[in-house]
Scaffold this motif. Sequence first.
Motif, PDB file in Angstrom:
ATOM      1  N   ASP A  39      23.565   0.814  -5.503  1.00  0.00           N
ATOM      2  CA  ASP A  39      24.436  -0.530  -5.939  1.00  0.00           C
ATOM      3  C   ASP A  39      25.917  -0.252  -6.239  1.00  0.00           C
ATOM      4  O   ASP A  39      26.872  -0.892  -5.905  1.00  0.00           O
ATOM      5  CB  ASP A  39      23.844  -1.187  -7.220  1.00  0.00           C
ATOM      6  CG  ASP A  39      22.445  -1.667  -7.119  1.00  0.00           C
ATOM      7  OD1 ASP A  39      22.201  -2.095  -5.967  1.00  0.00           O
ATOM      8  OD2 ASP A  39      21.532  -1.304  -7.985  1.00  0.00           O
ATOM      9  N   SER A  49      27.575   2.002  -4.526  1.00  0.00           N
ATOM     10  CA  SER A  49      28.127   2.100  -3.218  1.00  0.00           C
ATOM     11  C   SER A  49      28.526   0.607  -2.676  1.00  0.00           C
ATOM     12  O   SER A  49      29.309   0.563  -2.088  1.00  0.00           O
ATOM     13  CB  SER A  49      26.998   2.989  -2.371  1.00  0.00           C
ATOM     14  OG  SER A  49      26.918   4.190  -2.672  1.00  0.00           O
ATOM     15  N   PHE A  50      27.197  -0.062  -2.804  1.00  0.00           N
ATOM     16  CA  PHE A  50      27.497  -1.690  -2.318  1.00  0.00           C
ATOM     17  C   PHE A  50      28.870  -2.210  -2.922  1.00  0.00           C
ATOM     18  O   PHE A  50      29.477  -2.763  -2.248  1.00  0.00           O
ATOM     19  CB  PHE A  50      26.311  -2.438  -2.469  1.00  0.00           C
ATOM     20  CG  PHE A  50      25.367  -2.135  -1.670  1.00  0.00           C
ATOM     21  CD1 PHE A  50      25.711  -1.936  -0.364  1.00  0.00           C
ATOM     22  CD2 PHE A  50      24.010  -2.043  -1.857  1.00  0.00           C
ATOM     23  CE1 PHE A  50      24.575  -1.710   0.752  1.00  0.00           C
ATOM     24  CE2 PHE A  50      23.064  -1.685  -1.052  1.00  0.00           C
ATOM     25  CZ  PHE A  50      23.314  -1.802   0.362  1.00  0.00           C
ATOM     26  N   LEU A  65      29.519  -7.107  -8.076  1.00  0.00           N
ATOM     27  CA  LEU A  65      30.326  -7.353  -6.885  1.00  0.00           C
ATOM     28  C   LEU A  65      31.436  -8.536  -6.850  1.00  0.00           C
ATOM     29  O   LEU A  65      32.346  -8.090  -6.317  1.00  0.00           O
ATOM     30  CB  LEU A  65      29.136  -7.803  -5.725  1.00  0.00           C
ATOM     31  CG  LEU A  65      28.171  -6.857  -5.591  1.00  0.00           C
ATOM     32  CD1 LEU A  65      26.967  -7.546  -4.778  1.00  0.00           C
ATOM     33  CD2 LEU A  65      28.506  -5.790  -4.664  1.00  0.00           C
TER      34      LEU A  65
END
Length: 193
Positions: free
Chosen positions: A49, A51-52, A106
């Motif tokens: 997560d 990394s995303f 995000l």
Amino acid sequence: MRIFLKRKLPLNKALKILLITNSFTLLAGAMLGPIYALFVEEVGGDLLDASFAGGAYALAAGITVYLSGKYADKIRRDEIIIIVGYSIMGLGFLSYIIVDSIWLLLIAQVVVGLGEAVYSPAFDKLYSKHLDAHREATEWGSWESVYYFATAIGAVVGGVFATLFGFKILFVIMSALCFASALYIFRLPKRTF
């Protein structure tokens, strides 16, 4: 005798202001860098997560920076774009306070990436405009040096603040550094740049 009297000129006022205000923003970003994965775990994510979220930041910045550069070429008051970019980053860092899921993370990452992409081309343009002839490498070296020092200091200070006071206080400080830079530039006389 002329060689003896000729001294190296210090950085001009515009470059000093740009370096100082940018150093606060760089410091803010560096405060989270080394401990970012720990924050992601705290909101229920894992290394993938993290990394995303890092990818979302870079993708948003990569798309926006080109458009921002095109816009910066058309505007005369580059400092306005820098103010907007610093402010967006400040909002992005402040939004980390409400992050309690990977989806909100995000979104926060995208906001920070947008802020950095908005200000970067205008900053580079304005910095380049104020370079002194025959000292370009030295003056860009000054910026590189500030970048590394801000990163080093931010990495340590961020860890200390997160350990002593928690992530929320850290995010407030990061945001305040960005807003302080934006406000300082906003309050400068127009003729400064």
